[in-house]
Motif scaffolding. Structure first.
Motif, PDB file in Angstrom:
ATOM      1  N   LEU A 138       1.023  -1.183   0.338  1.00 21.02           N
ATOM      2  CA  LEU A 138       0.483  -0.117   0.018  1.00 21.02           C
ATOM      3  C   LEU A 138       0.994   0.817  -0.071  1.00 21.02           C
ATOM      4  O   LEU A 138       0.351   2.759   0.013  1.00 21.02           O
ATOM      5  CB  LEU A 138      -0.880   0.216   1.602  1.00 21.02           C
ATOM      6  CG  LEU A 138      -1.809  -0.948   1.375  1.00 21.02           C
ATOM      7  CD1 LEU A 138      -2.706  -1.299   2.542  1.00 21.02           C
ATOM      8  CD2 LEU A 138      -2.581  -0.515  -0.177  1.00 21.02           C
ATOM      9  N   ARG A 198      -0.394  -6.533  -5.528  1.00 17.69           N
ATOM     10  CA  ARG A 198      -0.897  -6.109  -4.027  1.00 17.69           C
ATOM     11  C   ARG A 198      -2.009  -7.274  -4.377  1.00 17.69           C
ATOM     12  O   ARG A 198      -2.776  -8.021  -3.776  1.00 17.69           O
ATOM     13  CB  ARG A 198      -1.001  -5.051  -4.334  1.00 17.69           C
ATOM     14  CG  ARG A 198      -2.295  -4.770  -2.973  1.00 17.69           C
ATOM     15  CD  ARG A 198      -2.266  -3.204  -2.611  1.00 17.69           C
ATOM     16  NE  ARG A 198      -3.803  -2.502  -3.040  1.00 17.69           N
ATOM     17  CZ  ARG A 198      -2.846  -1.140  -3.524  1.00 17.69           C
ATOM     18  NH1 ARG A 198      -1.355   0.048  -3.636  1.00 17.69           N
ATOM     19  NH2 ARG A 198      -3.273  -0.914  -4.648  1.00 17.69           N
ATOM     20  N   PHE A 231      -6.500  -8.761   2.361  1.00 22.23           N
ATOM     21  CA  PHE A 231      -5.758  -7.899   3.431  1.00 22.23           C
ATOM     22  C   PHE A 231      -7.391  -8.549   4.746  1.00 22.23           C
ATOM     23  O   PHE A 231      -8.521  -8.588   3.670  1.00 22.23           O
ATOM     24  CB  PHE A 231      -6.563  -6.151   3.078  1.00 22.23           C
ATOM     25  CG  PHE A 231      -4.938  -5.861   2.252  1.00 22.23           C
ATOM     26  CD1 PHE A 231      -4.617  -5.532   3.340  1.00 22.23           C
ATOM     27  CD2 PHE A 231      -4.600  -5.882   0.943  1.00 22.23           C
ATOM     28  CE1 PHE A 231      -3.248  -4.955   2.794  1.00 22.23           C
ATOM     29  CE2 PHE A 231      -4.113  -5.353   0.773  1.00 22.23           C
ATOM     30  CZ  PHE A 231      -2.549  -4.643   1.517  1.00 22.23           C
ATOM     31  N   PHE A 254      -9.344  -6.663   8.316  1.00 22.49           N
ATOM     32  CA  PHE A 254      -9.201  -5.543   8.791  1.00 22.49           C
ATOM     33  C   PHE A 254      -9.676  -5.753  10.063  1.00 22.49           C
ATOM     34  O   PHE A 254     -11.074  -6.362  10.097  1.00 22.49           O
ATOM     35  CB  PHE A 254      -9.970  -4.221   8.154  1.00 22.49           C
ATOM     36  CG  PHE A 254      -8.704  -3.695   6.603  1.00 22.49           C
ATOM     37  CD1 PHE A 254      -7.909  -3.706   7.037  1.00 22.49           C
ATOM     38  CD2 PHE A 254      -9.861  -4.214   6.189  1.00 22.49           C
ATOM     39  CE1 PHE A 254      -6.940  -3.186   5.829  1.00 22.49           C
ATOM     40  CE2 PHE A 254      -8.690  -3.639   4.615  1.00 22.49           C
ATOM     41  CZ  PHE A 254      -7.800  -3.786   4.364  1.00 22.49           C
TER      42      PHE A 254
END
Ligand code: ADP
Ligand code: ADP
Length: 233
Positions: A56, A83, A89, A91
């Motif tokens: 990121l 990515r 990812f 969170f």
């Protein structure tokens, strides 16, 4: 096989006349199939390092090789491509689309990967099954518990078979019992060969991992194998 290799990476923020060295010189290598936790006090550089590992953000200095790609000198577009391909990812706040069902949320990353609608549905359903949520596929996030929402988010992270599952405080919004259920799922994913990198403030959660890296003031303070990972079963 090395998945993450950082060599003396640094990150300097310049804010007016103030210089902040969020990372001074960080050298870390993570092999395929490892389960690592990053710990450290607030301001030690965890988020900065996660953002760099997750492509990121780029380091100011040093070299970062992710699954054989030298990402330290990539453009924004190249970083976005790497990515999407390499990183899943998760969170603290789940980040699900509220109007979409669990299945649609999980299928979302597959749109960019170019699968047909029926392939996406099949793959998303299979991934939901792997996190134990196929019976909630058509529920919207607000019809799910916190733990179920996090399972959906984990399925979304995994649906493209990323080389790393990158979890930032994955249990930060969950009660103790639900946190342990998520750690049980991580343990299953680890057993299946997934590479897991998580950031957590909680010592109890870090102890599920098999290696604990502690940061302090932008440096690695310690990097140790956890000889007795907590067994969630
Ligand atoms: P942690 O996640 O361990 O709390 P961070 O990586 O967020 O640590 O922050 C490390 C240091 O870098 C802190 O001093 C923080 O204030 C600073 N920092 C982080 N992001 C930025 C930014 N975008 N601009 C300026 N300073 C930042
Ligand atoms: P693209 O540039 O390809 O549109 P995005 O900005 O949508 O990429 O982000 C790609 C991935 O990075 C997504 O999985 C998204 O959830 C994650 N992401 C985006 N912004 C952040 C952020 N601020 N912190 C952590 N992860 C983020």
């Amino acid at each position: 096989m090395k998945i993450i290799e950082t060599t003396n990476i640094s990150k300097r923020y310049i804010m007016g006349s103030e210089i902040i060295d969020a990372l001074k010189s960080v050298t870390i290598s993570v092999n395929k199939g490892e389960y690592v936790a990053f710990m450290g006090p607030s301001g030690s550089g965890k988020s900065t390092l996660m953002n760099i590992i997750g492509c990121l953000d780029s380091p100011t200095g040093g070299r970062y090789v992710l699954n054989n790609h030298d990402v330290s000198s990539m453009s924004e577009n190249e970083l976005a491509e790497i990515r999407n391909k390499e990183i899943g990812f998760v969170f603290q706040t789940f980040n699900l689309l509220p109007r979409q069902s669990a299945l649609e949320n999980v299928a979302l990353p597959l749109i960019y990967a170019g699968y047909t609608k029926s392939q996406r549905t099949e793959k998303a359903m299979m991934t939901l099954k792997n996190v134990g949520l196929d019976n909630r596929a058509h529920h919207k996030p607000n019809e799910l518990s916190g733990g179920q929402r996090q399972r959906v988010a984990i399925a979304r992270a995994l649906v493209n078979d990323p080389s790393i599952l990158l979890a930032d405080e994955p249990t930060g919004n969950l009660d103790t019992k639900t946190s342990y259920e998520i750690m049980e799922l991580f343990d299953q994913l680890y057993s299946k060969g997934n590479t897991i990198v998580m950031v957590t403030h909680e010592e109890d959660i870090a102890k599920y991992s098999h290696r604990i890296i502690r940061l302090r003031d932008g440096l690695v303070e310690s990097d140790e194998v956890n000889p007795t990972p907590t067994n969630p079963r």
